[in-house]
Scaffold this motif. Structure first.
Motif, PDB file in Angstrom:
ATOM      1  N   MET A 433       0.825  -1.223   0.000  1.00 43.30           N
ATOM      2  CA  MET A 433       0.000   0.000   0.000  1.00 43.30           C
ATOM      3  C   MET A 433       0.853   1.265   0.000  1.00 43.30           C
ATOM      4  O   MET A 433       2.044   1.231   0.337  1.00 43.30           O
ATOM      5  N   GLY A 434       0.221   2.347  -0.367  1.00 39.41           N
ATOM      6  CA  GLY A 434       0.836   3.666  -0.305  1.00 39.41           C
ATOM      7  C   GLY A 434      -0.240   4.670   0.045  1.00 39.41           C
ATOM      8  O   GLY A 434      -1.436   4.363  -0.079  1.00 39.41           O
ATOM      9  N   LEU A 435       0.174   5.846   0.502  1.00 33.14           N
ATOM     10  CA  LEU A 435      -0.812   6.876   0.857  1.00 33.14           C
ATOM     11  C   LEU A 435      -1.397   7.503  -0.408  1.00 33.14           C
ATOM     12  O   LEU A 435      -0.670   7.757  -1.359  1.00 33.14           O
ATOM     13  N   SER A 436      -2.692   7.756  -0.390  1.00 32.75           N
ATOM     14  CA  SER A 436      -3.317   8.442  -1.535  1.00 32.75           C
ATOM     15  C   SER A 436      -3.611   9.893  -1.199  1.00 32.75           C
ATOM     16  O   SER A 436      -4.248  10.594  -1.973  1.00 32.75           O
ATOM     17  N   VAL A 437      -3.221  10.317   0.005  1.00 31.34           N
ATOM     18  CA  VAL A 437      -3.524  11.687   0.443  1.00 31.34           C
ATOM     19  C   VAL A 437      -2.212  12.373   0.838  1.00 31.34           C
ATOM     20  O   VAL A 437      -1.227  11.687   1.107  1.00 31.34           O
ATOM     21  N   PRO A 438      -2.187  13.718   0.862  1.00 30.31           N
ATOM     22  CA  PRO A 438      -0.932  14.405   1.204  1.00 30.31           C
ATOM     23  C   PRO A 438      -0.467  14.069   2.630  1.00 30.31           C
ATOM     24  O   PRO A 438      -1.271  14.114   3.566  1.00 30.31           O
ATOM     25  N   VAL A 439       0.828  13.735   2.767  1.00 30.21           N
ATOM     26  CA  VAL A 439       1.365  13.265   4.047  1.00 30.21           C
ATOM     27  C   VAL A 439       1.232  14.315   5.158  1.00 30.21           C
ATOM     28  O   VAL A 439       0.671  14.044   6.219  1.00 30.21           O
ATOM     29  N   GLU A 440       1.748  15.526   4.876  1.00 24.72           N
ATOM     30  CA  GLU A 440       1.821  16.555   5.923  1.00 24.72           C
ATOM     31  C   GLU A 440       0.438  16.898   6.474  1.00 24.72           C
ATOM     32  O   GLU A 440       0.220  16.928   7.685  1.00 24.72           O
ATOM     33  N   GLU A 441      -0.495  17.140   5.556  1.00 22.83           N
ATOM     34  CA  GLU A 441      -1.845  17.551   5.960  1.00 22.83           C
ATOM     35  C   GLU A 441      -2.534  16.442   6.747  1.00 22.83           C
ATOM     36  O   GLU A 441      -3.175  16.690   7.761  1.00 22.83           O
ATOM     37  N   THR A 442      -2.365  15.210   6.282  1.00 25.34           N
ATOM     38  CA  THR A 442      -3.018  14.083   6.954  1.00 25.34           C
ATOM     39  C   THR A 442      -2.441  13.915   8.358  1.00 25.34           C
ATOM     40  O   THR A 442      -3.169  13.704   9.331  1.00 25.34           O
ATOM     41  N   GLU A 443      -1.113  14.039   8.444  1.00 24.78           N
ATOM     42  CA  GLU A 443      -0.455  13.906   9.743  1.00 24.78           C
ATOM     43  C   GLU A 443      -0.970  14.979  10.705  1.00 24.78           C
ATOM     44  O   GLU A 443      -1.265  14.694  11.873  1.00 24.78           O
ATOM     45  N   ALA A 444      -1.124  16.199  10.190  1.00 23.63           N
ATOM     46  CA  ALA A 444      -1.610  17.302  11.033  1.00 23.63           C
ATOM     47  C   ALA A 444      -3.013  16.998  11.551  1.00 23.63           C
ATOM     48  O   ALA A 444      -3.324  17.242  12.725  1.00 23.63           O
ATOM     49  N   VAL A 445      -3.862  16.444  10.701  1.00 21.87           N
ATOM     50  CA  VAL A 445      -5.233  16.124  11.132  1.00 21.87           C
ATOM     51  C   VAL A 445      -5.182  15.049  12.224  1.00 21.87           C
ATOM     52  O   VAL A 445      -5.878  15.139  13.238  1.00 21.87           O
ATOM     53  N   LEU A 446      -4.319  14.043  12.028  1.00 22.85           N
ATOM     54  CA  LEU A 446      -4.228  12.956  13.026  1.00 22.85           C
ATOM     55  C   LEU A 446      -3.742  13.491  14.372  1.00 22.85           C
ATOM     56  O   LEU A 446      -4.273  13.145  15.418  1.00 22.85           O
ATOM     57  N   LEU A 447      -2.726  14.363  14.310  1.00 23.61           N
ATOM     58  CA  LEU A 447      -2.146  14.867  15.562  1.00 23.61           C
ATOM     59  C   LEU A 447      -3.079  15.838  16.283  1.00 23.61           C
ATOM     60  O   LEU A 447      -2.906  16.095  17.470  1.00 23.61           O
ATOM     61  N   SER A 448      -4.063  16.364  15.561  1.00 27.12           N
ATOM     62  CA  SER A 448      -5.004  17.275  16.216  1.00 27.12           C
ATOM     63  C   SER A 448      -5.990  16.517  17.101  1.00 27.12           C
ATOM     64  O   SER A 448      -6.732  17.106  17.869  1.00 27.12           O
ATOM     65  N   ASP A 449      -5.989  15.181  16.982  1.00 23.70           N
ATOM     66  CA  ASP A 449      -6.852  14.357  17.832  1.00 23.70           C
ATOM     67  C   ASP A 449      -6.176  14.192  19.193  1.00 23.70           C
ATOM     68  O   ASP A 449      -5.049  13.681  19.276  1.00 23.70           O
ATOM     69  N   SER A 450      -6.879  14.619  20.252  1.00 26.17           N
ATOM     70  CA  SER A 450      -6.254  14.604  21.591  1.00 26.17           C
ATOM     71  C   SER A 450      -5.821  13.199  22.005  1.00 26.17           C
ATOM     72  O   SER A 450      -4.814  13.007  22.685  1.00 26.17           O
ATOM     73  N   ARG A 451      -6.581  12.180  21.548  1.00 27.69           N
ATOM     74  CA  ARG A 451      -6.230  10.810  21.948  1.00 27.69           C
ATOM     75  C   ARG A 451      -4.924  10.364  21.309  1.00 27.69           C
ATOM     76  O   ARG A 451      -4.285   9.433  21.754  1.00 27.69           O
ATOM     77  N   LEU A 452      -4.546  11.046  20.235  1.00 27.26           N
ATOM     78  CA  LEU A 452      -3.303  10.679  19.555  1.00 27.26           C
ATOM     79  C   LEU A 452      -2.185  11.688  19.842  1.00 27.26           C
ATOM     80  O   LEU A 452      -1.129  11.628  19.219  1.00 27.26           O
ATOM     81  N   GLY A 453      -2.472  12.584  20.795  1.00 27.30           N
ATOM     82  CA  GLY A 453      -1.504  13.633  21.096  1.00 27.30           C
ATOM     83  C   GLY A 453      -0.127  13.079  21.425  1.00 27.30           C
ATOM     84  O   GLY A 453       0.889  13.586  20.950  1.00 27.30           O
ATOM     85  N   ASP A 454      -0.108  11.982  22.220  1.00 29.26           N
ATOM     86  CA  ASP A 454       1.178  11.421  22.674  1.00 29.26           C
ATOM     87  C   ASP A 454       1.934  10.720  21.550  1.00 29.26           C
ATOM     88  O   ASP A 454       3.104  10.382  21.713  1.00 29.26           O
ATOM     89  N   ILE A 455       1.268  10.493  20.448  1.00 28.15           N
ATOM     90  CA  ILE A 455       1.889   9.705  19.379  1.00 28.15           C
ATOM     91  C   ILE A 455       3.121  10.420  18.819  1.00 28.15           C
ATOM     92  O   ILE A 455       4.069   9.794  18.378  1.00 28.15           O
ATOM     93  N   GLU A 456       3.103  11.773  18.915  1.00 24.81           N
ATOM     94  CA  GLU A 456       4.239  12.538  18.415  1.00 24.81           C
ATOM     95  C   GLU A 456       5.507  12.178  19.195  1.00 24.81           C
ATOM     96  O   GLU A 456       6.577  12.033  18.635  1.00 24.81           O
ATOM     97  N   ASN A 457       5.319  11.971  20.535  1.00 17.86           N
ATOM     98  CA  ASN A 457       6.466  11.615  21.364  1.00 17.86           C
ATOM     99  C   ASN A 457       6.958  10.207  21.068  1.00 17.86           C
ATOM    100  O   ASN A 457       8.079   9.844  21.378  1.00 17.86           O
ATOM    101  N   ALA A 458       6.045   9.386  20.492  1.00 17.26           N
ATOM    102  CA  ALA A 458       6.405   7.992  20.235  1.00 17.26           C
ATOM    103  C   ALA A 458       7.246   7.851  18.971  1.00 17.26           C
ATOM    104  O   ALA A 458       7.884   6.832  18.764  1.00 17.26           O
ATOM    105  N   GLN A 459       7.256   8.912  18.157  1.00 14.11           N
ATOM    106  CA  GLN A 459       7.930   8.797  16.871  1.00 14.11           C
ATOM    107  C   GLN A 459       9.407   8.412  16.964  1.00 14.11           C
ATOM    108  O   GLN A 459       9.869   7.596  16.178  1.00 14.11           O
ATOM    109  N   PRO A 460      10.192   8.975  17.958  1.00 19.20           N
ATOM    110  CA  PRO A 460      11.601   8.578  18.023  1.00 19.20           C
ATOM    111  C   PRO A 460      11.793   7.077  18.210  1.00 19.20           C
ATOM    112  O   PRO A 460      12.720   6.497  17.643  1.00 19.20           O
ATOM    113  N   PHE A 461      10.885   6.438  18.978  1.00 16.97           N
ATOM    114  CA  PHE A 461      11.013   5.000  19.209  1.00 16.97           C
ATOM    115  C   PHE A 461      10.846   4.242  17.898  1.00 16.97           C
ATOM    116  O   PHE A 461      11.512   3.258  17.630  1.00 16.97           O
TER     117      PHE A 461
END
Length: 468
Positions: A433-461
């Motif tokens: 599979m591959g993304l069919s939508v723009p990466v940056e914008e989609t990522e921003a929408v995901l990170l705006s979800d409070s339940r996924l807020g911590d996911i940004e900190n998980a990225q280094p792992f």
DNA sequence: TATCCACCGGAAGATATGGGTC
DNA sequence: GACCCATATCTTCCGGTGGATA
């Protein structure tokens, strides 16, 4: 807000209101608007009318199946014909009603039957209330002068009282169907009694009927199509509207033959036809000379690329107008159409991604991380591994790989990812599979979800996985 | 040509939730 | 309060699948 030193108090909206408006009537460009004229759809409209005219003669019209891709005018044409049918039925005093159900929203047998039952219960209650008013007036008159009952259906005041009691009992018996909780057969019999309460021909318009069949099978259509043999006073006819030409392949042969008595196909519009449609609406929607010459051809050309989708063309024109108005331009120009095209695309991403359940968002985030790390041809196994790490980091439940493959399929169906099953020989079979939508914008929408807020900190792992 | 990999995807059933009935 | 019903979500099980490889 207080403005200082005697400046004229300009309100928040004053600036916005000060410019000349571009729109005359923006509503005609919205999908909810049913136009009085549908260019290039005369054949289909006449065909529908020819089939449905029997309803006005008190006969049961054949069931109709309408096919066509998104934005080919199926729903607008069907609604237009329905409005004409209902207004003509009132003119000639023939009881004929059309009920519209969008099966993308009302997508189970229970919901369809409950919605129909409640609609007819409401209508019956209105009829009963009117009759009661009428009989009570007559009763008051008859108390003063019993001769008013002469030549009526009531010989005595007692007969009239009995009829009033009867109607009051009917009204009390009509119980609304709750959203859930009843057995389906009870909902079915409630609908049956409500629709058969008095003589009428009912056309049930099931928009996106393929969604109903996909989700809950053909039980609803089977039950509706066999109802006429049991109804005493009323008759029903089904008008199914579908984007999918092949959905009848999954139907029971009896349902298939009953439902597809008449089939009408709506072909996609070409660029010239789209131009006509846009011009037609633009004449009503915009002030005179509010569009440059190239706006309508460009909107039509963009929409023609989207399989002749008139809804998209109208959306594009409306958004271009709004953008022009917002930038306080006096006319809508080509650049506004191009900006509108980008905006609609971005809005679509936000609209699809934002309401996703948390688990789907984590899966999507895993795909984004892989894509951002330059992984081409991302496969299910890799997504599942990253997904597990992300869940652990943000303390979310880890679903099974089986379930994750379903979530990936759902993302594929929504057009967020593009997944294909490939066989890699000895190295197994997987979904790439591959993304069919723009990466940056989609990522921003995901990170705006409070339940996924911590996911940004998980990225280094997760990053560490790629570094190793 | 048989084997094998890494899944796919259908079917059945478990569980949770939200509502109703008795 | 026990039970019924519809629905959504998820798990478990298991028979494919199809092309690279031994």
């Amino acid at each position: 807000m207080v403005l200082d030193d005697g400046e004229e108090n300009q309100g928040l909206f004053d600036d916005l209101l000060s410019g000349e408006p571009i729109f005359e009537n923006k509503e005609v460009l919205r999908p909810s608007y049913t136009p009085h004229e549908l260019p290039h759809r005369n054949d289909q409209i006449n065909r529908m009318a020819t089939i449905l005219v029997s309803a006005l003669r008190g006969e049961t019209p054949s069931n109709i199946l309408i096919y066509g891709k998104t934005g080919t005018g199926k729903t607008a044409s069907a609604k237009f014909v329905s409005q004409e049918l209902e207004s003509t039925s009132q003119k000639y005093d023939v009881p004929c009603e059309v009920e519209y159900i969008n099966c993308e929203v009302t997508d189970t047998q229970y919901r369809v039957l409950a919605q129909l039952a409640n609609t007819f219960i409401e209508k019956n209650q209105r009829i009963i209330a009117n009759r009661l008013d009428h009989y009570r007036d007559r009763r008051s008159a008859a108390i003063d002068d019993p001769t008013v009952l002469t030549d009526t259906e009531f010989e005595t005041l007692d007969d009239l009282d009995d009829r009033i009691d009867e109607l009051e009992a009917d009204a009390e018996e009509m119980e609304e169907v709750p959203m859930t909780g009843w057995p389906t057969d009870r909902v079915y019999s409630t609908f049956f009694e409500a629709v058969d309460y008095h003589e009428r021909v009912v056309v049930i318009m099931l928009d996106e009927i393929d969604k109903l069949v996909e989700k809950s099978g053909d039980d609803t259509l089977y039950n509706l199509s066999r109802m006429n043999s049991e109804l005493d006073r009323s008759r029903i006819s089904i008008m199914g509207i579908s984007n999918d030409l092949k959905f009848t392949d999954f139907l029971d042969p009896r349902v298939k033959s009953s439902l597809g008595e008449e089939e009408i196909v709506f072909p996609p519009y070409d660029a010239n036809q789209l131009r006509d449609i846009l011009q037609h609406r633009a004449d009503i929607a915009f002030k005179q000379d509010a569009l440059t010459d190239d706006v309508i051809p460009l909107c039509a050309a963009f929409a023609a690329q989207e399989h002749g989708d008139a809804r998209r063309a109208l959306d594009l024109l409306r958004t271009a107008g709004e953008l022009a108005e917002r930038s306080q331009a006096e006319i809508v120009a080509e650049k506004h159409v191009r900006q509108a095209q980008d905006k609609i695309e971005l809005d679509r991403v936000v609209e699809v991604v934002r309401p996703l359940p948390t688990q789907s968002k984590i899966v999507l985030f895993a795909v984004i991380l892989l894509e951002k790390n330059g992984v081409h041809n991302i496969n299910t196994g890799e997504v599942f591994n990253i997904y597990k790490r992300l869940c652990e980091e943000i303390d979310a439940d880890v679903l099974t790989q089986r379930r994750v493959t379903d979530l990936i399929s759902e993302l594929d169906m929504l057009g967020i990812v593009n997944a294909v099953v490939v066989s890699k020989g000895r190295y197994g079979r997987t979904k790439e599979m591959g993304l069919s939508v723009p990466v940056e914008e989609t990522e921003a929408v995901l990170l705006s979800d409070s339940r996924l807020g911590d996911i940004e900190n998980a990225q280094p792992f997760v990053q560490a996985r790629f570094d190793n």
